[in-house]
Design a protein around this motif. Structure first.
Motif, PDB file in Angstrom:
ATOM      1  N   ALA A  13       0.842  -1.195   0.000  1.00 49.69           N
ATOM      2  CA  ALA A  13       0.000   0.000   0.000  1.00 49.69           C
ATOM      3  C   ALA A  13       0.876   1.243   0.000  1.00 49.69           C
ATOM      4  CB  ALA A  13      -0.914   0.015   1.224  1.00 49.69           C
ATOM      5  N   THR A  57      -4.601   7.018  -1.841  1.00 49.29           N
ATOM      6  CA  THR A  57      -4.014   5.742  -1.427  1.00 49.29           C
ATOM      7  C   THR A  57      -4.098   4.735  -2.572  1.00 49.29           C
ATOM      8  OG1 THR A  57      -6.127   5.005  -0.517  1.00 49.29           O
ATOM      9  CG2 THR A  57      -4.606   6.078   1.003  1.00 49.29           C
ATOM     10  N   TYR A  91      -3.460   0.302  -3.319  1.00 43.85           N
ATOM     11  CA  TYR A  91      -3.294  -0.993  -2.670  1.00 43.85           C
ATOM     12  C   TYR A  91      -3.005  -2.075  -3.703  1.00 43.85           C
ATOM     13  CZ  TYR A  91      -5.592   1.349   1.224  1.00 43.85           C
ATOM     14  OH  TYR A  91      -5.910   2.217   2.239  1.00 43.85           O
ATOM     15  N   LYS A 132      -6.752  -5.311  -1.253  1.00 42.53           N
ATOM     16  CA  LYS A 132      -7.835  -4.337  -1.407  1.00 42.53           C
ATOM     17  C   LYS A 132      -9.076  -4.769  -0.658  1.00 42.53           C
ATOM     18  CE  LYS A 132      -6.703  -2.145  -5.810  1.00 42.53           C
ATOM     19  NZ  LYS A 132      -7.025  -2.063  -7.256  1.00 42.53           N
TER      20      LYS A 132
END
Length: 117
Positions: free
Chosen positions: A48, A57, A59, A64
């Protein structure tokens, strides 16, 4: 420059852990921060990332919906909340940032996460 991770441990499948990384020695609020992990016999992989102000952000597909990265620039801390942990999340987790001017990656010492029944 120092990155110090904490919060790892042993957890059962489906459980949760919260990892923290305390940063010092640089202007924390200026950098994208990342969490990586490395499982035994595997390459280190990006888990991440979070931008410098915490507005964006990203991931890995494998985490996720289960992991959440966040940061507190006032406390120089980046956090990884891990929920619904799976056996395959077992790894050493590392905090990271990249200083482009110097072309240097900085890493913490890592914290072990073990998911086991």
């Amino acid at each position: 420059v120092q990155l110090v991770e904490s919060g790892g441990g042993l957890v059962q499948p489906g459980g949760s852990l919260r990892l923290s990384c305390f940063a010092s020695g640089f202007t924390f609020s200026s950098y994208v921060m990342r969490w990586y992990r490395q499982a035994p016999g595997k390459e280190r992989e990006l888990v991440a990332s979070i931008d410098s102000i915490g507005s964006s952000t990203n991931y890995a597909d494998s985490v996720k919906g289960r992991f959440t990265i966040s940061r507190d620039n006032a406390k120089n801390t980046v956090t990884l909340q891990m929920n619904s942990l799976k056996f395959e999340d077992t790894a050493v987790y590392y905090c990271n940032f990249y200083r482009r001017v110097a072309g240097t990656n900085y890493w913490g010492q890592g914290t072990q996460v073990t998911v086991s029944s």
